[in-house]
Scaffold this motif. Structure first.
Motif, PDB file in Angstrom:
ATOM      1  N   PHE A  41      -1.388  -0.029   2.539  1.00 27.17           N
ATOM      2  CA  PHE A  41      -0.606   0.185   1.656  1.00 27.17           C
ATOM      3  C   PHE A  41       0.318   0.532   1.560  1.00 27.17           C
ATOM      4  O   PHE A  41       1.283  -0.179   0.420  1.00 27.17           O
ATOM      5  CB  PHE A  41      -2.008  -0.608  -0.095  1.00 27.17           C
ATOM      6  CG  PHE A  41      -2.416  -1.396   0.188  1.00 27.17           C
ATOM      7  CD1 PHE A  41      -2.337  -2.702   1.390  1.00 27.17           C
ATOM      8  CD2 PHE A  41      -3.276  -2.052  -1.012  1.00 27.17           C
ATOM      9  CE1 PHE A  41      -3.609  -3.601   1.181  1.00 27.17           C
ATOM     10  CE2 PHE A  41      -4.267  -3.342  -1.050  1.00 27.17           C
ATOM     11  CZ  PHE A  41      -4.034  -4.350   0.583  1.00 27.17           C
ATOM     12  N   THR A  42       0.159   1.649   1.130  1.00 28.36           N
ATOM     13  CA  THR A  42       0.887   2.414   0.565  1.00 28.36           C
ATOM     14  C   THR A  42       2.487   2.471   1.627  1.00 28.36           C
ATOM     15  O   THR A  42       3.331   2.052   0.850  1.00 28.36           O
ATOM     16  CB  THR A  42       1.055   4.492   1.074  1.00 28.36           C
ATOM     17  OG1 THR A  42       0.150   4.484   2.160  1.00 28.36           O
ATOM     18  CG2 THR A  42       0.331   4.326  -0.771  1.00 28.36           C
ATOM     19  N   THR A  43       1.744   1.983   2.821  1.00 29.15           N
ATOM     20  CA  THR A  43       3.233   2.221   3.941  1.00 29.15           C
ATOM     21  C   THR A  43       3.964   0.606   3.422  1.00 29.15           C
ATOM     22  O   THR A  43       5.528   0.543   3.335  1.00 29.15           O
ATOM     23  CB  THR A  43       1.836   1.682   5.298  1.00 29.15           C
ATOM     24  OG1 THR A  43       1.207   3.056   5.585  1.00 29.15           O
ATOM     25  CG2 THR A  43       4.068   2.064   6.668  1.00 29.15           C
ATOM     26  N   PHE A  44       3.014  -0.375   3.161  1.00 32.05           N
ATOM     27  CA  PHE A  44       4.130  -1.173   2.761  1.00 32.05           C
ATOM     28  C   PHE A  44       5.145  -1.591   1.483  1.00 32.05           C
ATOM     29  O   PHE A  44       6.296  -1.910   1.879  1.00 32.05           O
ATOM     30  CB  PHE A  44       3.142  -3.068   2.360  1.00 32.05           C
ATOM     31  CG  PHE A  44       2.068  -3.156   3.505  1.00 32.05           C
ATOM     32  CD1 PHE A  44       2.732  -3.408   4.821  1.00 32.05           C
ATOM     33  CD2 PHE A  44       0.625  -3.600   3.979  1.00 32.05           C
ATOM     34  CE1 PHE A  44       1.952  -3.875   5.760  1.00 32.05           C
ATOM     35  CE2 PHE A  44       0.247  -4.040   4.338  1.00 32.05           C
ATOM     36  CZ  PHE A  44       0.700  -4.268   5.981  1.00 32.05           C
ATOM     37  N   TYR A  45       3.935  -0.854   0.606  1.00 34.97           N
ATOM     38  CA  TYR A  45       5.041  -0.373  -0.474  1.00 34.97           C
ATOM     39  C   TYR A  45       5.988   0.499  -0.566  1.00 34.97           C
ATOM     40  O   TYR A  45       7.361   0.113  -0.263  1.00 34.97           O
ATOM     41  CB  TYR A  45       3.903   0.465  -1.314  1.00 34.97           C
ATOM     42  CG  TYR A  45       4.633   0.269  -2.697  1.00 34.97           C
ATOM     43  CD1 TYR A  45       4.228  -0.946  -3.760  1.00 34.97           C
ATOM     44  CD2 TYR A  45       4.969   1.562  -3.503  1.00 34.97           C
ATOM     45  CE1 TYR A  45       5.393  -0.437  -4.934  1.00 34.97           C
ATOM     46  CE2 TYR A  45       6.115   2.144  -4.175  1.00 34.97           C
ATOM     47  CZ  TYR A  45       5.068   0.326  -5.403  1.00 34.97           C
ATOM     48  OH  TYR A  45       6.346   0.719  -6.549  1.00 34.97           O
ATOM     49  N   ASN A  46       5.818   1.484   0.700  1.00 31.11           N
ATOM     50  CA  ASN A  46       7.117   2.074   1.176  1.00 31.11           C
ATOM     51  C   ASN A  46       8.501   1.941   1.226  1.00 31.11           C
ATOM     52  O   ASN A  46      10.151   1.249   1.688  1.00 31.11           O
ATOM     53  CB  ASN A  46       6.867   3.666   1.837  1.00 31.11           C
ATOM     54  CG  ASN A  46       6.254   4.602   1.210  1.00 31.11           C
ATOM     55  OD1 ASN A  46       5.690   4.390  -0.259  1.00 31.11           O
ATOM     56  ND2 ASN A  46       4.972   5.588   1.629  1.00 31.11           N
ATOM     57  N   GLU A  47       7.907   0.587   2.620  1.00 29.04           N
ATOM     58  CA  GLU A  47       8.777  -0.228   3.202  1.00 29.04           C
ATOM     59  C   GLU A  47       9.049  -1.341   2.051  1.00 29.04           C
ATOM     60  O   GLU A  47      10.534  -1.746   2.742  1.00 29.04           O
ATOM     61  CB  GLU A  47       8.472  -1.700   4.553  1.00 29.04           C
ATOM     62  CG  GLU A  47       7.881  -0.630   5.240  1.00 29.04           C
ATOM     63  CD  GLU A  47       6.985  -1.211   6.440  1.00 29.04           C
ATOM     64  OE1 GLU A  47       7.713  -1.715   7.397  1.00 29.04           O
ATOM     65  OE2 GLU A  47       5.697  -0.254   7.315  1.00 29.04           O
TER      66      GLU A  47
END
Lengths: 234, 116, 652, 451
Positions: free
Chosen positions: A152-158
């Protein structure tokens, strides 16, 4: 009307039909009430996840259409590099990190195996192994959840926001809702573990553990669907 | 529901349902797990082949269904429990919901996809 | 939600039950109010379902009268547009979710265990929880009247009009969360009752010996079990949209508003059948009893009910014929909808065939049953006329539809429920309702009902659209609207006769020194009449063994040597004495009500401030663990028949 | 008495037969009879009637629907009489008086009759199958579209009025959304904007169509779901935001056909009305040619000129009057949510405020006769629509004189008091309490020039 001896007829209503050594308990179908109820509950969960998966598929399709058509309202919710990749691929695949998710899927699958071992152990009244496998299952589930948090944090950072566009809303909701189910499962496993360490999880309660197992496998099965439908077929 | 009518047997004294009859052995569980792992690996490999359309989707769906059935059948003991007298009630409760969910939502998706 | 936690309800096994903390103990020797709040007795819970439904029925009825008052004359200004929208939305929502569904649940709760010969339902505490959580959701929904006005999106609440952009007031949040919470109750109730029917039947009570009411309730509960989660999913999406800025129904982001319609009606159409099927079950018990004949074609009655249950899943899009789903979908759903009329028609004809050649006793229960058969037929026929999709493009969203579903739900479901009330009242409360008032009740309702909803057929065909706060003189709707309003007040007043009747019959009974009405006042057919009235707390002294459909009747009547049926015993002679010695009953519990009322706290938190969710969630978690760790019984009470060494298990 | 009414009346009446067995309710029966009679006598016009088998004043689509449903109503009527009649007969015939009750006297105990039950399962199924054949035929008939190049109209619903865009140039596109001056597929992909294809025309509240010609509609919405319904011309079809639904209407006779929004669309749903005006093809050509003209600018320093100034200061942030030089690029895109009716040809319309108020009162065409008789089925188009050649024949002040100017002023000054709206939430027209009477006069005079 044949009167049955009172001893037999006093079939207390709070019989939940776990496996008893005496023959006093019987149900019309010969199945335990709890187990039947659990399957019914899982049946209704099918409809719930069916609705959410359909919502995801629809939302993703609509999102892609708008991105490919260049709707400024939708493009405004995403960073430029993601838009370019989506438009180039014609799919949302660039968002996903398949090797990572594969690993976490594998871990969840693994936890199903440890769960059946826990059930086997308790059927043999093997306290040590019951605790061991319960703990392993809970740990594997927790690793999966940790993986999801990381994802989720990766998606958010993307640049994918829950309140930004359709894809964000649908993806976070579907996987997050599954994650909530896994979390509830972990809590149940930990509760059992506490009981086990207090010496209260014996063979008589094999069915309780089996029911938690059913729930756990169901959550696993749902992830099998989500993994294929969301990640592998973008 | 019709199934259970023929299966109905309130007169027979039911047995507690899972202590005596056969469940898979530890070895069988491992075998199933290995098969599941292999299928997953094939799935992932397949998704990297660069295929598109039905060539990508159909095998993935088939593998997904196989995994689903193996987990439900072996880990959830469905294929074992259903051999017990009246065990098919499980199919009734769960299977009806599965079929219903699949059919209903396929129709919904089709209605959106084709707009006809 | 709590259902997820079920496995935590651990049986204590061979270890002796003990009280982990004082707070976890079961209520002791509860009496009065505490008894009702903590009861796990399916009969008390059934009565509470009925009373709660009647309470909401009055609220919904007042809303209905307000609507009719506003529409009595053209260009009326009694209600503002905003108020009118809220009133009709709440009327529909309350009547569907808080009146018709729970009355069905009330009958199911009270009667299922009695009709299958069980002591209680499979999970008595979950049963109590189902009721309390329904009540909590219903009260939360109705609290919106005082907190900014009710919902204003219609009971169907179509997106995107239900979004924060178009309905910024909190009404729809209350609608969403209130029904969400009530839905948890329906779901856990469904799991419970299905398990009860499948697993707790008396010896010999095979599926094909179950009373038709039990069958119809079983189908109903399956419909609930599978339909509610779809609504829950839709409500989850709406919740995320409204409270957390998600985009599921945000058209500017490319969302398709038809998604809501599909999800809502996939739930909504089975919903229609799960409202009517219990009433079908009730009249299938009443008509044979008062025709003094067995139900005609029992297998057909059962299978047509099952068929309705299945086909109910394939017709949802007939609510969407004009919403642009495309001609192929319209064709498929239109044809499917036509054919669902077949099993329904079979039921009607079988009831008539039961009356054929019978010796009819026309008391109030029977009259209401015949009322259902006739009034529902009108609703069914108008249903077929707009199953025809092209015709539906003219009729949908007009008063023709309003007339149709009121004939189905009021003329069908509620008439059936009234029949059931008059029929089972002596079993539940120990005295019969007054027949004279009952007949006034019936005939007044038939008159008022037809005056109210009959003209709506005409209005609909003349083009009067639904959900209209007002209309113009030039549209030519004046006369029939006035007639309808007059009818609605007749209907309102005559419906209240039920309460008058209950009160008057009770006073007379009390004044006469509470004479025993007997176990079997109607010469009835099913085994719940073989126990004393009112039903003793432990139901059956001895679990009956069943060898026939309508087993009790077959014990009373047998063929003599010439092959002629003779009465061999009266019901009262056969009845069990009601001696509960040696019967162990589950102890009451605080946790169902605590858990149920912790959920609206979370709900209010979602609407007003997320901080408020924290105490609510904590209370929820505490209740779940309290529930799971609760000992099986009040440890200080001597449980008859069970020695301390025997296992005591918490009723789940 | 119209057939729809008589049919339903019959249904209703026989339903009441159940009451005859109860003498004390004869009064109620008389009441019903009396009301039925009153209904039959009441000669109210029913402009929205959907079931009107004399077929007068209906378009071919509506007639086809009615042709399908009439025999179904008849069959339903027969079943109704049989079932209800059967139930009542059985009840009366088989009833046992309480004093005659004898527990020993049991009727024959029939448990069922398999072949009978199979029969009454199959017979209705066959009947329904037959109906289905005709039904499916009609479903697809109603979907038939014109060949390419015929007149298409885009219908846009918005809280709480309708906009119509005529695809005059027949290119199939209705807007120049990206403002590049070329109207092409790219624009069609984009969400609805105010920007119009410069070759097309736009109007509001009433759909003007030529007689005897099928007009294909592309129905959509800017906000919530609405439903477009002119009962005399065809069934309804929802206007769903983000989707375009095709539907068609056709009128056999010239005249005005009314309808209203039939999907609940929020606050003023009841006041979202619409109408279709069918003109002869020649009149239609004149009308559309006029619609394509830009609005004339009034002479300086006249009353109308000052009204135009007021309009520019107060109204033009939402309403458009295209004087030929209107540039959609200048338009604040934020205002799309506030889109309001395009008023370029306001005075050629017959109604305003979501078709709830007439623009012209009494003597609409200025021929000295009152035209307000709503029952006048001999429609004279000029009763409803001021065509340019007629307007030019009128004295300058007459349009103002005939206009419903008092209502128009009330509307402009405080619209939310006339029709429930939520201007704070950008839905509906706000009040303008600051406008003086004089300014309102001038504004109305200016609006009257927009023909």
């Amino acid at each position: 009307m044949t009167a049955i001896p009172v001893e037999d007829a006093v079939e207390v209503a709070d019989d939940h039909g776990s496996d008893h050594h005496d023959d006093g308990h019987h149900t019309s179908l010969g199945l335990s009430n709890m187990k039947l109820a659990m399957w019914l509950f899982l049946g209704s969960e099918c409809l719930l996840f069916g609705a959410l998966i359909s919502t995801y598929l629809l939302s993703k399709a609509r999102f892609l259409t708008e991105v490919l058509a260049g709707n400024p309202e939708v493009l405004g919710t995403l960073p430029a590099n993601l838009i370019e990749e989506f438009q180039a691929e014609g799919s949302v695949e660039p968002l996903f990190d398949i090797p990572f998710t594969s690993a976490s899927s594998f871990i969840l699958l693994m936890s199903s195996v440890t769960m059946v071992f826990a059930h086997q152990a308790i059927s043999k009244n093997d306290q040590r192994n019951t605790r061991l496998w319960l703990a392993t299952t809970a740990a594997l589930g927790s690793v999966f959840i940790a993986g999801q948090v990381y994802e989720f944090t990766t998606f958010y950072n993307e640049g994918l926001r829950f309140d930004g566009n359709l894809l964000g809303s649908a993806l976070y909701t579907l996987t997050g809702f599954h994650g909530v189910h896994v979390t509830v499962g972990i809590i149940m496993l930990l509760s059992l573990l506490v009981l086990a360490f207090r010496g209260k999880l014996n063979q008589d309660r094999a069915e309780t553990l089996e029911l938690v197992g059913l729930y756990w496998h169901f959550v696993d099965v749902v992830w099998v669907l989500i993994f294929t439908i969301v990640y592998l077929i973008p | 529901m019709t199934d259970s009518i023929t299966l109905d047997s309130t007169d027979t004294h039911g047995h507690s349902d899972h202590d005596d009859h056969a469940h898979p052995t530890e070895k069988q569980y491992w075998i199933v797990f290995v098969i599941l792992a292999v299928i997953t690996a094939v799935e992932i490999a397949w998704s990297y082949m660069g295929l598109e359309g039905p060539a990508l989707v159909v095998p993935l769906i088939i593998m997904m269904v196989v995994k689903f059935l193996m987990i439900a059948g072996v880990f959830m003991h469905l294929s074992f429990d259903s051999k017990m007298p009246n065990g098919r009630t499980f199919y009734l409760c769960f299977g009806a919901a599965m079929v219903l969910a699949i059919l209903v939502f396929l129709v919904v998706l089709a209605a959106f996809e084709f707009q006809i | 939600m709590a259902v997820i936690e079920e496995p935590l309800a651990l049986p204590s096994g061979t270890t002796k039950a003990r009280r982990p903390l004082g707070a976890f103990s079961r209520p002791r020797n509860a009496t009065g109010l505490v008894d009702w709040l903590t009861t796990v007795d399916h009969k008390k819970i059934g009565i509470m379902y009925g009373m709660a439904a009647m309470f909401f029925f009055i609220i919904g009825g007042v809303a209905a009268l307000l609507i009719r008052l506003q529409l009595a004359a053209p260009n009326s200004t009694i209600l503002s547009a905003d108020t009118y929208n809220r009133v009709f939305t709440m009327h529909g929502t309350i009547m569907v979710f808080l009146v018709v569904m729970p009355i069905g649940a009330a009958f199911a709760n009270y009667l299922l265990p009695l009709q299958i010969g069980a002591r209680d339902v499979a999970f008595p505490r979950i049963n109590a929880f189902s009721f309390w959580v329904f009540l909590a959701g219903g009260l939360m929904l109705n609290s919106s009247w005082f907190l900014g006005g009710g919902a204003n999106g219609g009971w169907f609440n179509y997106a995107p009009n239900n979004g924060a952009a178009f309905s910024p007031s909190t009404g729809i949040d209350f609608w969403n969360l209130g029904l969400f919470i009530a839905g948890i109750g329906s779901l856990s109730g469904a799991v419970n009752l299905i398990t009860t029917v499948l697993n707790m039947r008396a010896p010999g009570m095979t599926l094909m010996r179950m009373p038709v009411f039990v069958w119809m309730t079983l189908v109903t509960q399956f419909l609930l079990l599978f339909a509610i989660p779809v609504l829950t999913a839709a409500q989850l999406l709406l919740l995320l949209d409204r409270q957390f800025g998600a985009n599921f129904f945000n058209v500017t982001q490319g969302a398709d508003p038809l998604l809501w319609q599909h999800l809502f009606w996939i739930f909504g159409h089975p919903e229609v059948y799960l409202m009517i099927l219990p009433a079908f079950g009730i009249v299938s018990e009443v008509i044979p009893t008062f025709s003094r004949k067995p139900i005609f074609g029992y297998p057909f009655m059962v299978f047509s009910g099952i068929a309705i249950g299945f086909m109910g899943w394939g017709v949802w899009a007939h609510h969407m014929f004009v919403s642009g789903i495309g001609p192929l979908s319209v064709t498929a759903f239109s044809v499917a909808t036509m054919f669902i009329a077949v099993p329904t028609g079979v039921k009607i004809l079988n009831w008539l065939a039961t009356m054929w050649g019978g010796k009819l006793i026309l008391n109030t229960a029977m009259l209401f049953s015949i009322g259902l058969v006739t009034q529902f037929t009108i609703g069914g026929l108008s249903g077929v006329t707009h199953a025809v999709a092209p015709s539906d493009t003219q009729q949908t969203d007009t008063y023709y539809i309003v007339a149709h579903f009121h004939y189905v739900l009021f003329g069908g479901a509620l008439f059936g429920f009234f029949a059931g009330l008059y029929f089972w009242w002596p079993k539940i409360f120990g005295y019969k309702l007054n027949e004279k008032i009952g007949k006034w009740n019936f005939w007044g309702m038939v008159l008022g009902f037809n005056l109210t909803f009959g003209p709506m057929h005409i209005l609909g065909l003349q083009g009067m659209a639904r959900r209209m706060q007002t209309y113009d003189v030039s549209m030519g709707f004046n006369l029939w609207n006035l007639v309808s309003t007059i009818g609605s007040f007749i209907l309102g007043v005559t419906t209240l006769l039920l309460f008058v009747n209950a009160w008057k019959s009770y006073s007379e009974w009390k004044a006469a020194g509470r004479p025993n009405v007997g176990a079997d006042p109607w010469d009835a057919r099913t085994i719940e009449w073989s126990i004393q009235s009112p039903a003793p707390e432990h139901n059956f002294d001895v679990t009956p063994t069943v060898s026939d459909l309508d087993d009790f009747w077959h014990q009373k009547y047998a063929e003599d040597d010439e092959g002629k049926l003779r009465q061999v015993a009266t019901g009262d002679e056969l009845a069990q004495p009601g001696n509960g010695e040696g019967v162990h009953l589950p102890a009451p519990s605080y946790w169902p009500i605590v858990l149920a009322f912790s959920l609206p706290i979370v709900g209010y938190g979602l609407i007003y401030s997320l901080w408020f969710c924290i105490p609510g969630t904590l209370l929820t978690i505490i209740s779940i663990y309290g529930w799971a760790l609760e000992p099986a019984d009040d440890l200080d009470i001597d449980d008859h028949g069970h020695g301390p060494d025997q296992e005591m298990e918490p009723a789940v | 008495m119209r057939n729809g009414l008589s049919h339903m009346g019959k249904k209703f009446g026989s339903d009441m037969k159940i009451l005859q067995s109860k003498p004390q309710l004869k009064l109620g029966l008389w009441l019903v009879g009396f009301l039925g009679l009153a209904a039959a006598c009441a000669d109210e016009s029913k402009p929205l009637n959907t079931f009107d088998s004399d077929g007068e004043g209906q378009g071919p689509k509506a007639t086809e629907i009615e042709g399908l449903i009439t025999p179904i109503f008849a069959i339903a009527g027969v079943v109704f009489v049989l079932v209800i009649g059967g139930a009542i007969l059985l009840t009366i015939k088989n009833r046992v008086k309480p004093e005659d009750y004898d527990p020993e006297d049991l009727p024959t105990q029939t448990h069922g009759n398999f072949s009978l039950e199979i029969m009454w399962t199959i017979a209705p199924a066959i009947l329904l199958a037959v109906i289905s054949v005709f039904m499916v035929q009609t479903i697809w008939d109603l979907e038939t579209k014109n060949a390419e190049g015929e007149l298409d109209v885009m219908v846009i619903g918005q809280q709480w009025w309708w906009e119509y865009r005529y695809d005059v140039d027949g290119d199939g596109f209705y807007q120049d959304a990206n403002g590049d001056g070329v109207v092409d597929e790219k624009d069609a992909e984009l969400p609805l904007t105010l920007a119009l294809d410069p070759d097309d025309v736009v109007t509001a509240n009433e759909l003007v169509i030529p007689v005897g010609q099928q007009v294909d509609l592309e129905i959509t919405s800017r906000d919530v779901i609405h439903s477009f319904w002119i009962p005399a011309l065809n069934g309804k079809r929802d206007a769903v935001p983000g989707r375009v639904h095709t539907w068609s209407v056709e009128a056999d006779e010239a005249g005005k056909y009314t309808g209203w929004c039939t999907e609940y669309c929020g606050l003023s749903h009841a006041r979202m009305r619409m109408s279709a005006i069918a003109l002869t093809p020649e009149d239609f050509e004149t009308w559309i040619a006029n619609q394509a003209e830009p609005a004339e600018v009034p002479e300086e320093d006249t009353k109308e000129w000052r009204g135009r100034e007021t309009f520019a200061a107060n109204c033009s942030s939402c309403h458009i009057v295209d004087e030929g030089d209107f540039n959609y690029d200048d338009y604040d895109p934020e205002l799309i949510t506030k889109a309001a009716p395009n008023l370029t040809h306001f005075a050629t319309r017959s109604a305003f405020a979501g078709s709830i108020y007439e623009i012209y009162l009494g003597d609409k065409d200025g021929d000295g006769q009152d035209d307000t008789d709503a029952n006048d089925n001999e429609l004279d188009v000029s009763d409803y629509l001021i065509l340019p050649q007629e307007a030019s024949q009128e004295a300058e002040s007459s349009a103002d004189y005939r206009a419903n100017s008092a209502q128009l002023k009330r509307w402009i000054q405080n619209a939310p008091s006339q029709k429930a709206m939520a201007p704070d939430e950008q839905r509906g027209m706000p009040a303008f309490p600051g406008l003086s009477d004089e300014q309102l006069d001038e504004l109305v005079a200016y609006l009257a020039t927009l023909d």
